[in-house]
Write an enzyme that holds these catalytic residues in place. Structure first.
Site, PDB file in Angstrom:
ATOM      1  N   CYS A 116       0.732  -1.488   0.340  1.00 43.27           N
ATOM      2  CA  CYS A 116       0.103  -0.177   0.110  1.00 43.27           C
ATOM      3  C   CYS A 116       1.520   1.102   0.139  1.00 43.27           C
ATOM      4  O   CYS A 116       1.706   1.439  -0.807  1.00 43.27           O
ATOM      5  CB  CYS A 116      -0.682   0.423   0.943  1.00 43.27           C
ATOM      6  SG  CYS A 116      -2.769   1.153   0.811  1.00 43.27           S
ATOM      7  N   HIS A 211      -3.339  -5.318   0.393  1.00 45.55           N
ATOM      8  CA  HIS A 211      -2.959  -5.280   2.145  1.00 45.55           C
ATOM      9  C   HIS A 211      -2.802  -6.708   1.864  1.00 45.55           C
ATOM     10  O   HIS A 211      -3.706  -7.250   3.227  1.00 45.55           O
ATOM     11  CB  HIS A 211      -3.750  -4.603   3.642  1.00 45.55           C
ATOM     12  CG  HIS A 211      -3.454  -3.156   2.921  1.00 45.55           C
ATOM     13  ND1 HIS A 211      -2.349  -2.907   4.125  1.00 45.55           N
ATOM     14  CD2 HIS A 211      -4.080  -2.023   2.438  1.00 45.55           C
ATOM     15  CE1 HIS A 211      -2.399  -1.129   4.125  1.00 45.55           C
ATOM     16  NE2 HIS A 211      -3.102  -0.917   3.056  1.00 45.55           N
ATOM     17  N   GLU A 213      -1.319  -8.557   4.340  1.00 48.11           N
ATOM     18  CA  GLU A 213      -1.039  -9.297   5.499  1.00 48.11           C
ATOM     19  C   GLU A 213      -2.569  -9.161   6.524  1.00 48.11           C
ATOM     20  O   GLU A 213      -2.678  -9.808   7.218  1.00 48.11           O
ATOM     21  CB  GLU A 213      -0.399  -7.850   6.612  1.00 48.11           C
ATOM     22  CG  GLU A 213      -1.040  -6.996   7.071  1.00 48.11           C
ATOM     23  CD  GLU A 213      -1.531  -5.849   5.681  1.00 48.11           C
ATOM     24  OE1 GLU A 213      -1.742  -4.582   6.322  1.00 48.11           O
ATOM     25  OE2 GLU A 213      -0.955  -5.879   4.656  1.00 48.11           O
TER      26      GLU A 213
END
Length: 230
Positions: A116, A211, A213
């Site tokens: 990002c 993202h 994660e």
């Protein structure tokens, strides 16, 4: 004896006030999804608080791979633009530190993944610019949205993600003019560049606007860890 797991550094937030227990203090912090995805992919995670840019090369020399994490908007002055009213307040210390880490990673041939904001900084480090406001790429405050992205055929990302994927997303800025050597590696349905890579780099160099994660797909980080083992 098996080879040691590669050490993957992850840049962190620096916040002026964070509460835990009876404490309310300045802190360097990072959502747990980042270190967990590195660990799940077989790497060791090291959290990197903002430091003096002049120390970045020494830090990178101790790492096998690097993740530049998501976070606040990049200061527009970094790419020669005036601030849009919708751009967030600057995080100058973090900008300087992470740009120094990126430059050091290039110089050392270190595998690099930008997430990002990390992708946006990768673009700025290569002389590119950003769109300062973009609608429709985040959920409500504090919640990720989701949308589909599709890799560009022939790219490294297309080998890692050969099928269209739905990804967790939370951003209101995006890439405008691409930096030197960067090529688009994925797009959203509205044409937004969702990933870039640097084919001329000595090691895997990839940025994604979403993202990973915050999801369950660790293929990107698995590729980073594999490159770090190399």
């Amino acid at each position: 004896m098996s080879a040691r797991p590669p050490l993957i550094g992850i840049s962190t937030y620096q916040e002026p006030s964070v509460r835990w227990g009876v404490w309310d203090l300045p802190a360097a912090l990072l959502p747990v999804g980042y270190h967990r995805m590195v660990q799940r992919a077989g790497g060791l995670a090291a959290l990197l608080p903002p430091g003096a840019p002049g120390t970045a090369a020494d830090v990178v020399s101790r790492l096998d791979g690097l993740v530049i994490a998501g976070g606040p908007d990049v200061e527009p002055a970094r790419y020669g633009a005036a601030a849009d009213p919708r751009t967030g307040p600057p995080a100058r210390e973090r900008d300087a530190w992470e740009l120094a880490l990126i430059d050091a990673a290039f110089a050392a041939g270190l595998p690099l993944l930008g997430v990002c904001r990390g992708m946006q900084l990768l673009n700025v480090a290569r002389g590119g610019t950003l769109v300062q406001h973009l609608a429709g790429h985040c959920g409500p405050p504090g919640a990720f949205g989701r949308h589909a992205v599709e890799a560009v055929p022939g790219t490294l990302l297309a080998r890692l993600l050969p099928e269209p994927v739905t990804v967790p997303t939370y951003h209101h800025q995006a890439l405008d003019r691409l930096g030197a050597g960067l090529v688009p590696a994925a797009h959203a349905a509205d044409g937004t560049v969702e990933a870039v890579e640097l084919p001329e780099a000595a090691a895997l160099t990839l940025g994604v606007q979403w993202h990973p994660e915050a999801g369950d797909d660790i293929r990107l980080v698995t590729a980073l860890v594999a490159a770090a083992r190399g």
